[in-house]
Design a protein around this motif. Structure first.
Motif, mmCIF file in Angstrom:
data_model
loop_
_atom_site.group_PDB
_atom_site.id
_atom_site.type_symbol
_atom_site.label_atom_id
_atom_site.label_comp_id
_atom_site.label_asym_id
_atom_site.label_seq_id
_atom_site.Cartn_x
_atom_site.Cartn_y
_atom_site.Cartn_z
ATOM 1 N N GLY A 141 4.081 2.966 3.734
ATOM 2 C CA GLY A 141 2.800 3.680 3.830
ATOM 3 C C GLY A 141 2.705 4.250 2.631
ATOM 4 N N VAL A 142 3.938 4.809 2.811
ATOM 5 C CA VAL A 142 3.676 6.214 1.748
ATOM 6 C C VAL A 142 3.125 5.399 0.076
ATOM 7 N N ASP A 149 -4.193 -1.340 -0.938
ATOM 8 C CA ASP A 149 -2.807 -0.650 0.705
ATOM 9 C C ASP A 149 -3.027 -1.190 1.533
ATOM 10 N N TRP A 150 -2.784 -3.079 1.972
ATOM 11 C CA TRP A 150 -3.116 -3.725 3.339
ATOM 12 C C TRP A 150 -1.207 -4.256 3.209
ATOM 13 N N PRO A 151 -0.433 -3.975 2.512
ATOM 14 C CA PRO A 151 1.143 -3.968 3.630
ATOM 15 C C PRO A 151 1.269 -2.453 3.942
ATOM 16 N N GLY A 152 0.534 -1.341 3.398
ATOM 17 C CA GLY A 152 0.386 -0.083 4.080
ATOM 18 C C GLY A 152 0.660 0.221 5.165
ATOM 19 N N PHE A 153 -0.797 -0.334 5.889
ATOM 20 C CA PHE A 153 -1.385 -0.620 6.962
ATOM 21 C C PHE A 153 -0.598 -1.343 7.532
ATOM 22 N N ALA A 154 -0.441 -2.501 6.907
ATOM 23 C CA ALA A 154 0.809 -3.862 7.704
ATOM 24 C C ALA A 154 2.044 -3.195 8.715
ATOM 25 N N GLY A 155 1.960 -2.254 7.188
ATOM 26 C CA GLY A 155 3.838 -1.410 7.750
ATOM 27 C C GLY A 155 3.658 -0.644 9.069
#
Length: 143
Positions: A65-66, A76-82
């Motif tokens: 996320g950070v 930034d979808w990996p951040g929201f998945a995280g």
């Protein structure tokens, strides 16, 4: 400088950074503190991996996320998945613990995992994902 940072991050990036930092904090807490209630409620997950391992996973998801907070929307979808992943796993474990009677009071903590999950999903959807461009595009670098 703060104005330029805000133009780039906006609500989407701010949510990724702040919630990600909270996941890092929570993961560290799982590693260094004794959490008997959490351990009792997450019993099914603890059969897969120790609480310290789950703490590291919360930290890794928080870092996702950070680290993706400054990326353009859509990338930034990996951040929201995280941000969503640990909440889903924890909520499912608490539901199972309450339903099976393994930890009967687990139902009382469910809102602590469901509400942030809903908020993360709402922020991801409302801020537009791939449909919204970065607000800092077209801003001259001389400012």
């Amino acid at each position: 400088m703060l104005a330029a940072l805000w133009r780039h991050l906006q609500w989407r990036g701010l949510a990724l950074a702040v919630v990600g930092a909270c996941w890092i904090w929570y993961g560290a807490g799982l590693i260094v503190t004794d959490r008997p209630g959490v351990a009792a409620a997450t019993g099914p997950l603890l059969r897969l991996m120790c609480i310290e391992g789950w703490g590291c996973l919360w930290i890794a998801c928080g870092l996702a996320g950070v680290l993706t907070a400054a990326l353009r929307p859509g990338r930034d979808w990996p951040g929201f998945a995280g941000l969503a992943g640990p909440l889903i796993w924890w909520a499912a474990a608490f539901i199972a613990a309450a339903a099976t009677g393994a930890y009967g009071v687990a139902w009382a903590a469910l809102p602590l995992y469901i509400a942030p999950l809903v908020m993360v999903v709402v922020i991801a959807v409302v801020t537009g994902g791939r449909r919204r461009g970065c607000a800092c595009e077209g801003v001259s670098r001389g400012r």
